[in-house]
Design a protein around this motif. Structure first.
Motif: not given
Ligand SMILES: Nc1ncnc2c1ncn2[C@@H]1O[C@H](COP(=O)(O)OP(=O)(O)O)[C@@H](O)[C@H]1O
Ligand SMILES: [Mg+2]
Length: 497
Positions: A15, A18, A20, A39-46
């Motif tokens: 992104f 970042v 991700a 941990e939060n922000g590790a990239g799981k949801s991405t």
């Molecule tokens: N749409 C987006 N735009 C910019 N940065 C993003 C976006 N989605 C996620 N990120 C960044 O990508 C990183 C991983 O996020 P995320 O996958 O949500 O982590 P998790 O689910 O493990 O907590 C974070 O630094 C987050 O801020």
């Protein structure tokens, strides 16, 4: 092992500003519940959004059933049999259960919606999910979060999704709903689907998952194909990238004079007289195997059971408590291990649980309940301890263990307690909430109070205590200062000779 059904191959997602995900490769098999942790922000949801086609990859590809895919949008993901159940549910609140379930595949008859067939089909799916009590004509907005999640799962089943991914599905569910979700997840696995499961909760991983992949800062750290030889500490240290003893963070503080002194106390559960003292500002641990006599010792001190001999001095004065209430009034509180049966009133609200001892206090002064003060008190602690609850009136039994524990601690914080005795304060509590609880213990210690922690968790006592008393078979065998508390030393003392 069979070829993996799903493979992530060098996935990078960027992104603006970042990265991700950074060159992530790992695989998951059909018939497996695969945990994704980090941990939060590790990239799981991405990663899940890459799988569904919502996020475009900068580099890399997916392999699904032996075929290479790069999805351009979410529709393509759906076509390949991928379903993601996000934390924020995606149903249409003003439409019915049946409409939501069959959205996009509504049965039509000569161009008209076949409502009867739709209802029947919806009913069949609801039955499969064990949700017979939901009527297909109910509006989705009238369902609980857990029920809505079931509808999302129902949609995935209707499309016969081969891969079903859950993003922290239990974080807003009740205990009952969690149980039901676990049952369904096991069934999805037994039907030969790939289940990806993002969670923070260790006990869920060890209970329902067959494999686990750990992420940190967008990178793949490790995939464990089996959990048989894996322990929780290893997982935690992989998630945070530090040794387990450093994870919880020790805070050193100046220690004062001895506040509580126990002299040759004897009684039920002890096989020899026990003596120790705890200083102002100290975090003092009791380590030992279950049944070593630690809780029994504390019961003798805190007025739950009378000692047969010996003496307890609090701030230099000899004290003997006949009831826990007397101990509390003198400033010693014990937070029992079994929260459910002794510490909380599961059907009462967060607010009631928090204010219960404060009510007793007012009653002693001849006053009645004080609703505004209780509300302020509750709101204050929910904020200060970041207690995750839908609201002050939520039943405490529906919160996670960590949040229940915080409510109990808050109850004592609002009293004039000087010695806190906590029996297994973090058992069954996830890493994030653990750190909050440790910080709270340190806050208490820094205010000059005594904190006594009974724990069977070696890493915990080593990382948070100033001194550790080790008990074995009803005897206190040694008191070890923090610097000397190696795992070998503590275990050597605790294990039967
Ligand atoms: N749409 C987006 N735009 C910019 N940065 C993003 C976006 N989605 C996620 N990120 C960044 O990508 C990183 C991983 O996020 P995320 O996958 O949500 O982590 P998790 O689910 O493990 O907590 C974070 O630094 C987050 O801020
Ligand atoms: Mg996330």
């Amino acid at each position: 092992m069979s070829d993996p059904y799903l493979r992530f191959d060098g996935i990078t997602v960027e992104f603006p500003g970042v990265r991700a995900l950074d060159d992530v490769s790992f695989a998951a098999h059909a018939g497996e519940v695969h945990a994704l942790m980090g941990e939060n922000g590790a990239g799981k949801s991405t990663l899940l959004k890459v799988l569904s086609g919502v996020n475009r990859v900068t580099e890399g590809a997916l392999w699904i059933g032996g075929e290479r895919h790069v999805f351009a949008n979410a529709r393509e993901g759906l076509k390949q049999g991928i379903a993601i159940i996000y934390q924020e549910l995606t149903l249409s609140p003003n439409m019915t259960v049946a409409e939501n379930l069959l959205l996009g595949q509504l049965p039509a008859h000569r161009g008209f919606l076949d409502k009867r067939r739709m209802q029947a089909e919806a009913r069949r799916i609801l039955r499969e999910l064990g949700e017979d009590n939901i009527h297909p004509a109910t509006k989705v907005r009238d369902l609980s979060i857990g029920q809505q999640q079931m509808i999302e799962i129902g949609r995935a089943l209707l499309r016969d999704a081969k891969v079903i991914a859950f993003d922290e599905p239990t974080s807003s569910l009740s205990v009952h709903e969690i149980r039901q979700l676990k049952r369904i997840i096991k069934r999805l696995r037994d039907e030969g689907r790939v289940v990806l499961y993002v969670t923070h909760r260790m006990e869920e991983v060890f209970e329902i998952c067959d494999a686990v992949t750990v992420f940190r800062d967008g990178r793949h750290i490790r995939t464990h194909d089996s959990l048989e030889t894996l322990d929780q500490d290893t997982l935690v240290s992989e998630m945070v990238g530090r040794d387990i003893e450093d994870v919880y963070g020790f805070r050193s503080r100046p220690l004062g004079e001895a506040m509580i002194e126990v002299d040759a106390i004897e009684g039920h559960g002890l096989h020899a007289p026990v003596s120790f003292d705890v200083r102002r500002g100290e975090v003092f641990g009791f380590f030992g195997l279950v049944g070593a006599g630690r809780s029994e010792l504390m019961r003798l001190i805190c007025g739950v059971e009378p000692p047969s001999s010996g003496e307890v001095r609090l701030n230099g004065k000899v004290r003997a408590f006949r009831t826990p209430g007397e101990a509390i009034r003198a400033g010693i509180a014990m937070c029992p291990e079994d929260r459910k049966s002794q510490g909380i009133f599961p059907v009462a609200s967060v607010s009631d649980n928090l204010n219960i001892s404060c009510r007793r206090f007012f009653k002693r002064l001849g006053l009645f309940r004080h609703p505004r003060r209780e509300r302020d008190n509750t709101e204050h602690y929910i904020r200060q301890l970041s207690i995750k609850t839908p609201g002050p009136q939520t039943r405490i039994g529906t919160l996670s263990g960590g949040n229940q524990q915080k409510v109990i601690l808050a109850r004592w914080l609002s009293e004039e307690i000087e010695v806190f005795v906590m029996d297994e304060p973090t058992r069954g509590i996830d890493v994030g909430a653990r750190r909050d609880i440790y910080n709270l213990l340190y806050d208490l210690a820094e205010q000059g109070k005594c904190v006594v922690v009974i724990s069977s968790d070696l890493a915990e006592v080593r990382s948070i205590c100033d001194r550790i008393a080790v008990m074995r078979d009803g005897e206190l065998v040694d008191i070890v200062p923090r610097e000397a508390a190696t795992p070998e030393r503590l275990l050597g003392l605790a294990l039967p000779a």
